[in-house]
Scaffold this active site. Structure first.
Site, PDB file in Angstrom:
ATOM      1  CB  CYS A 178      -1.820   6.203   2.722  1.00  0.00           C
ATOM      2  SG  CYS A 178      -3.186   6.983   3.221  1.00  0.00           S
ATOM      3  NE  ARG A 196      -2.008   2.009   3.878  1.00  0.00           N
ATOM      4  CZ  ARG A 196      -2.665   2.225   4.602  1.00  0.00           C
ATOM      5  NH1 ARG A 196      -3.881   2.108   4.994  1.00  0.00           N
ATOM      6  NH2 ARG A 196      -2.299   2.801   5.716  1.00  0.00           N
TER       7      ARG A 196
END
Length: 126
Positions: free
Chosen positions: A104, A102
């Site tokens: 972010c 991920r």
């Protein structure tokens, strides 16, 4: 060969793009914002409410390909305010239990003034 993802259970594209594209067993989904697939209107005013709708939209896209959150390889998450990071993570963590890779980041602005957007890459072949 490319296969385009198309489902009425997730919001339609609001520009010149598709909901997603499947190629070589990997599906690349366009970023999801907290829109109702029925009305096209923004759902929720808090980060938790909006993140929940984003997850429902992602679920609909995944299910359209016969896959689940645990098939997700990578996500990219965009937040309008990094101060919402912990609350967003609370919702995100309930869905992405397979812990995909991920990124972010906080961005200056998101479409329709929403608080979050999430794009997903998933394995479509089992």
């Amino acid at each position: 060969m490319l296969k385009y993802v198309e489902t009425k259970n997730a919001p339609a594209a609001i520009g010149p793009y598709s909901q997603g594209i499947l190629v070589n067993g990997i599906v690349f989904f366009s970023g999801q914002i907290p829109l109702s697939p029925v009305t096209g209107e923004v759902i929720g005013t808090t980060i938790e409410e909006q993140a929940e709708q984003v997850m429902q939209n992602i679920r609909a896209l995944l299910e359209s390909q016969g896959i689940a959150f645990t098939d997700v390889i990578k996500t990219t998450c965009f937040l309008a305010d990094m101060g919402d990071f912990a609350a967003f993570n609370g919702v995100y963590g309930r869905y992405f239990t397979g812990k995909p890779a991920r990124s972010c980041v906080a961005v200056k602005e998101l479409p329709k003034g929403v608080l979050c957007e999430v794009e997903v890459i998933a394995a479509a072949e089992k």
